[in-house]
Design a protein around this motif. Structure first.
Motif, mmCIF file in Angstrom:
data_model
loop_
_atom_site.group_PDB
_atom_site.id
_atom_site.type_symbol
_atom_site.label_atom_id
_atom_site.label_comp_id
_atom_site.label_asym_id
_atom_site.label_seq_id
_atom_site.Cartn_x
_atom_site.Cartn_y
_atom_site.Cartn_z
ATOM 1 N N GLU A 10 0.835 -1.200 0.000
ATOM 2 C CA GLU A 10 0.000 0.000 0.000
ATOM 3 C C GLU A 10 0.872 1.254 0.000
ATOM 4 O OE1 GLU A 10 -3.158 0.252 2.872
ATOM 5 O OE2 GLU A 10 -3.637 -1.875 2.700
ATOM 6 N N ARG A 11 0.335 2.337 -0.556
ATOM 7 C CA ARG A 11 0.998 3.631 -0.474
ATOM 8 C C ARG A 11 0.298 4.440 0.618
ATOM 9 N NH1 ARG A 11 3.256 6.556 -5.326
ATOM 10 N NH2 ARG A 11 4.778 6.832 -3.662
ATOM 11 N N VAL A 12 1.113 5.012 1.493
ATOM 12 C CA VAL A 12 0.613 5.606 2.732
ATOM 13 C C VAL A 12 0.993 7.077 2.782
ATOM 14 C CG1 VAL A 12 0.987 5.578 5.224
ATOM 15 C CG2 VAL A 12 0.705 3.422 3.978
ATOM 16 N N GLY A 13 0.064 7.931 3.183
ATOM 17 C CA GLY A 13 0.353 9.356 3.329
ATOM 18 C C GLY A 13 -0.125 9.885 4.666
ATOM 19 N N ILE A 14 0.497 10.970 5.109
ATOM 20 C CA ILE A 14 0.139 11.578 6.393
ATOM 21 C C ILE A 14 -0.058 13.077 6.189
ATOM 22 C CG2 ILE A 14 0.869 11.959 8.776
ATOM 23 C CD1 ILE A 14 2.706 9.410 8.296
ATOM 24 N N LEU A 15 -1.223 13.575 6.547
ATOM 25 C CA LEU A 15 -1.558 14.999 6.390
ATOM 26 C C LEU A 15 -1.180 15.796 7.631
ATOM 27 C CD1 LEU A 15 -5.238 14.769 5.011
ATOM 28 C CD2 LEU A 15 -3.193 15.337 3.678
ATOM 29 N N PHE A 16 -0.551 16.961 7.413
ATOM 30 C CA PHE A 16 -0.252 17.914 8.489
ATOM 31 C C PHE A 16 -0.879 19.257 8.124
ATOM 32 C CE2 PHE A 16 2.883 15.481 10.871
ATOM 33 C CZ PHE A 16 3.291 14.537 9.927
ATOM 34 N N GLY A 17 -1.614 19.860 9.036
ATOM 35 C CA GLY A 17 -2.329 21.103 8.752
ATOM 36 C C GLY A 17 -1.455 22.333 8.901
ATOM 37 N N PRO A 18 -2.019 23.509 8.605
ATOM 38 C CA PRO A 18 -1.273 24.760 8.747
ATOM 39 C C PRO A 18 -0.955 25.050 10.210
ATOM 40 C CG PRO A 18 -3.428 25.111 7.686
ATOM 41 C CD PRO A 18 -3.399 23.700 8.169
ATOM 42 N N GLU A 19 0.086 25.884 10.421
ATOM 43 C CA GLU A 19 0.573 26.180 11.763
ATOM 44 C C GLU A 19 -0.522 26.713 12.682
ATOM 45 O OE1 GLU A 19 2.086 26.874 8.984
ATOM 46 O OE2 GLU A 19 4.279 26.861 9.156
ATOM 47 N N ARG A 20 -1.362 27.605 12.160
ATOM 48 C CA ARG A 20 -2.224 28.334 13.072
ATOM 49 C C ARG A 20 -3.260 27.442 13.751
ATOM 50 N NH1 ARG A 20 -4.025 33.876 10.771
ATOM 51 N NH2 ARG A 20 -1.832 33.643 10.177
ATOM 52 N N ALA A 21 -3.945 26.633 12.965
ATOM 53 C CA ALA A 21 -5.079 25.918 13.566
ATOM 54 C C ALA A 21 -5.132 24.441 13.176
ATOM 55 C CB ALA A 21 -6.383 26.599 13.162
ATOM 56 N N GLY A 22 -4.147 23.974 12.429
ATOM 57 C CA GLY A 22 -4.170 22.559 12.059
ATOM 58 C C GLY A 22 -5.157 22.281 10.935
ATOM 59 N N LEU A 23 -5.409 21.003 10.700
ATOM 60 C CA LEU A 23 -6.284 20.588 9.598
ATOM 61 C C LEU A 23 -7.732 20.958 9.894
ATOM 62 C CD1 LEU A 23 -4.811 17.035 8.963
ATOM 63 C CD2 LEU A 23 -4.702 18.956 7.373
ATOM 64 N N GLU A 24 -8.467 21.306 8.841
ATOM 65 C CA GLU A 24 -9.911 21.510 8.990
ATOM 66 C C GLU A 24 -10.599 20.158 9.139
ATOM 67 O OE1 GLU A 24 -11.214 23.704 5.593
ATOM 68 O OE2 GLU A 24 -9.598 25.172 5.809
ATOM 69 N N ASN A 25 -11.777 20.181 9.766
ATOM 70 C CA ASN A 25 -12.506 18.925 9.956
ATOM 71 C C ASN A 25 -12.807 18.233 8.629
ATOM 72 O OD1 ASN A 25 -12.548 18.813 12.723
ATOM 73 N ND2 ASN A 25 -14.454 19.988 12.909
ATOM 74 N N ASP A 26 -13.091 19.018 7.576
ATOM 75 C CA ASP A 26 -13.358 18.419 6.268
ATOM 76 C C ASP A 26 -12.141 17.649 5.754
ATOM 77 O OD1 ASP A 26 -15.946 19.084 6.056
ATOM 78 O OD2 ASP A 26 -15.684 20.693 4.594
ATOM 79 N N HIS A 27 -10.947 18.144 6.061
ATOM 80 C CA HIS A 27 -9.740 17.436 5.640
ATOM 81 C C HIS A 27 -9.545 16.165 6.464
ATOM 82 C CE1 HIS A 27 -8.192 21.659 4.299
ATOM 83 N NE2 HIS A 27 -9.052 21.144 3.440
ATOM 84 N N VAL A 28 -9.797 16.276 7.770
ATOM 85 C CA VAL A 28 -9.644 15.104 8.636
ATOM 86 C C VAL A 28 -10.618 14.009 8.201
ATOM 87 C CG1 VAL A 28 -9.840 14.244 11.004
ATOM 88 C CG2 VAL A 28 -8.825 16.495 10.575
ATOM 89 N N SER A 29 -11.813 14.404 7.778
ATOM 90 C CA SER A 29 -12.818 13.388 7.416
ATOM 91 C C SER A 29 -12.420 12.617 6.162
ATOM 92 C CB SER A 29 -14.199 14.037 7.230
ATOM 93 O OG SER A 29 -14.248 14.733 6.006
ATOM 94 N N LEU A 30 -11.464 13.135 5.385
ATOM 95 C CA LEU A 30 -10.986 12.416 4.200
ATOM 96 C C LEU A 30 -10.035 11.280 4.563
ATOM 97 C CD1 LEU A 30 -10.149 15.457 1.895
ATOM 98 C CD2 LEU A 30 -12.035 13.829 1.580
ATOM 99 N N ALA A 31 -9.532 11.274 5.784
ATOM 100 C CA ALA A 31 -8.503 10.304 6.154
ATOM 101 C C ALA A 31 -9.108 9.031 6.737
ATOM 102 C CB ALA A 31 -7.552 10.939 7.168
ATOM 103 N N ASP A 32 -8.328 7.949 6.667
ATOM 104 C CA ASP A 32 -8.767 6.667 7.221
ATOM 105 C C ASP A 32 -8.633 6.643 8.741
ATOM 106 O OD1 ASP A 32 -9.119 5.011 4.695
ATOM 107 O OD2 ASP A 32 -7.115 5.843 4.436
ATOM 108 N N ALA A 33 -7.654 7.389 9.247
ATOM 109 C CA ALA A 33 -7.413 7.367 10.690
ATOM 110 C C ALA A 33 -6.760 8.676 11.105
ATOM 111 C CB ALA A 33 -6.514 6.193 11.068
ATOM 112 N N VAL A 34 -6.876 8.972 12.378
ATOM 113 C CA VAL A 34 -6.292 10.182 12.955
ATOM 114 C C VAL A 34 -5.055 9.782 13.756
ATOM 115 C CG1 VAL A 34 -6.666 11.891 14.792
ATOM 116 C CG2 VAL A 34 -8.418 11.524 13.044
ATOM 117 N N ILE A 35 -4.009 10.597 13.663
ATOM 118 C CA ILE A 35 -2.837 10.418 14.520
ATOM 119 C C ILE A 35 -2.817 11.559 15.523
ATOM 120 C CG2 ILE A 35 -0.320 10.318 14.647
ATOM 121 C CD1 ILE A 35 -0.270 9.296 11.798
ATOM 122 N N GLN A 36 -2.802 11.203 16.798
ATOM 123 C CA GLN A 36 -2.752 12.215 17.857
ATOM 124 C C GLN A 36 -1.692 11.786 18.865
ATOM 125 O OE1 GLN A 36 -6.531 12.948 19.759
ATOM 126 N NE2 GLN A 36 -5.883 14.931 20.533
#
Lengths: 245, 245
Positions: B103-129
């Motif tokens: 599989e090809r795997v990617g990890i999203l990182f949001g902008p400095e000020r406020a991080g990823l928008e909820n709409d962007h998070v909802s596109l992902a399979d899982a959240v990393i916290q």
């Protein structure tokens, strides 16, 4: 965390922020190149001001470490010393055990350009070396502090490795799931999607497997049943479709 | 690693450096605020130029992630989403397993000020916290990339958690150690340090225990024997001692 002769205020600030991210507040600085306080450190700390305000400044490593029982030295390079070398993870476990026994523990970080001198490393009980890409192993000072502090926090963390928050709705039970499958199957028969009687059981199995994997909540099952019902009997008249679409 | 609308070039550079530290080179950037290329990114990358040169720039997350099977979204905040939340450590193990399966795997990182928008998070399979100090959990963008990349490297690392390099000399064997203890005891009897016959066995036991804990090498045993011999019979005349010293 003991920074030895740090050169850049920004890195002191990054280190302070990383420390507070990981619940650490005792920062000691030996001979900061640009003096103290340092406005660039404050800017880079992004709110971790309390760490900078409480930071203690020393002229010598011996003074900065006098009250400590256990001293670790961080290094990116292999040193020719007969001294235990720990990963940051193992060092964090070791440090937690020692702190629980009442020992005071410190970690030395060298200057940006070349890291700690061998004489400084020889003063420590153990070396911390992070396993990293051997072709590019040198960490920024703030990043080095973060990795050690991050492992410290993880070693004491009880957060589960994986969990799925359920929101307000519990996970669907089997009756709710079977209700969805039966509803969907009935409508797929009615609309002709399952017109091939022979393939129908295996097609339905595949659909069930895909939906099972999603581990739906009770609310999501209701949402999917609503979707099916509305696709079958639209609440509003569908817009006329263009033949070209 | 996919940076979504990063604001500061320095942080892109720090991210590139952290990636190369951890053996990762595929950097994708969606709508960098200050355009591309960015000289501040190059300065902060401190030699990780290859990552910046190979970086791909996109207008939309959908384009940046089109070829990926598994997508993770990083966030410092709890989101009201029914989606698996993984620690960076668990995510790294999961990603390694997926990559091993092709599989090809990617990890999203949001902008400095406020991080990823909820709409962007909802596109992902899982959240990393990352489990961090809840009172100060927001990481610098470069630091967030480092933690995820660091855990990726650790998940594939075979470096032992702890080891002691022996240098050129092997660890002393029992005969060499007993030779040192006997030599030391004989000289301590001769000089009067062990004049109390009754306490002598327990004093020697304590000395042996302390020296055993050091896990001496053969060379170090020879060094200590040389120290004893030279203290007993100096090669050079000792300087006269001041009474005040």
């Amino acid at each position: 965390m003991i920074l030895v002769e740090p050169q850049l205020g920004e890195n002191i600030g990054f280190a302070a922020r990383a420390m507070l991210n990981c619940g650490l507040t005792d920062l000691r600085i030996v001979r900061p190149r640009d003096g103290w306080p340092n406005p660039k450190a404050k800017a880079a700390a992004s709110g971790a001001d309390t760490v900078l305000e409480r930071a203690m400044i020393f002229d010598a490593i011996s003074d900065a470490t006098a009250g400590l029982q256990q001293l670790y030295a961080t290094t990116a390079r292999r040193r020719e010393m007969v001294k235990p070398v720990l990963t940051p993870r193992r060092a964090a476990e070791d440090a937690r055990e020692r702190v629980a026994k009442g020992e005071r523990v410190g970690i030395l970080f060298g200057p940006e350009r070349a890291g700690l001198e061998n004489d400084h490393v020889s003063l420590a009980d153990a070396v911390i070396q992070a396993p990293l890409n051997p072709a590019f192993a040198s960490l920024n000072l703030g990043q080095a502090v973060l990795i050690v502090a991050y492992e410290w926090w993880q070693a004491g963390s009880t957060v589960p490795a994986s969990h799925t928050p359920l929101g307000k709705s519990p996970r669907a039970n089997r009756a709710q799931l079977l209700g969805l499958f039966a509803h969907l199957e009935a409508e797929l028969v009615a609309c002709g999607f399952l017109r091939n009687e022979e393939k129908r059981p295996s097609v339905m199995r595949n659909i069930r497997n895909a939906l099972e994997r999603a581990e739906l909540t009770a609310q999501e099952v209701r949402t999917f049943r609503g979707i099916v019902a509305n696709l079958v009997e639209p609440k509003f008249k569908r817009p006329a479709r263009s033949r070209k679409a």
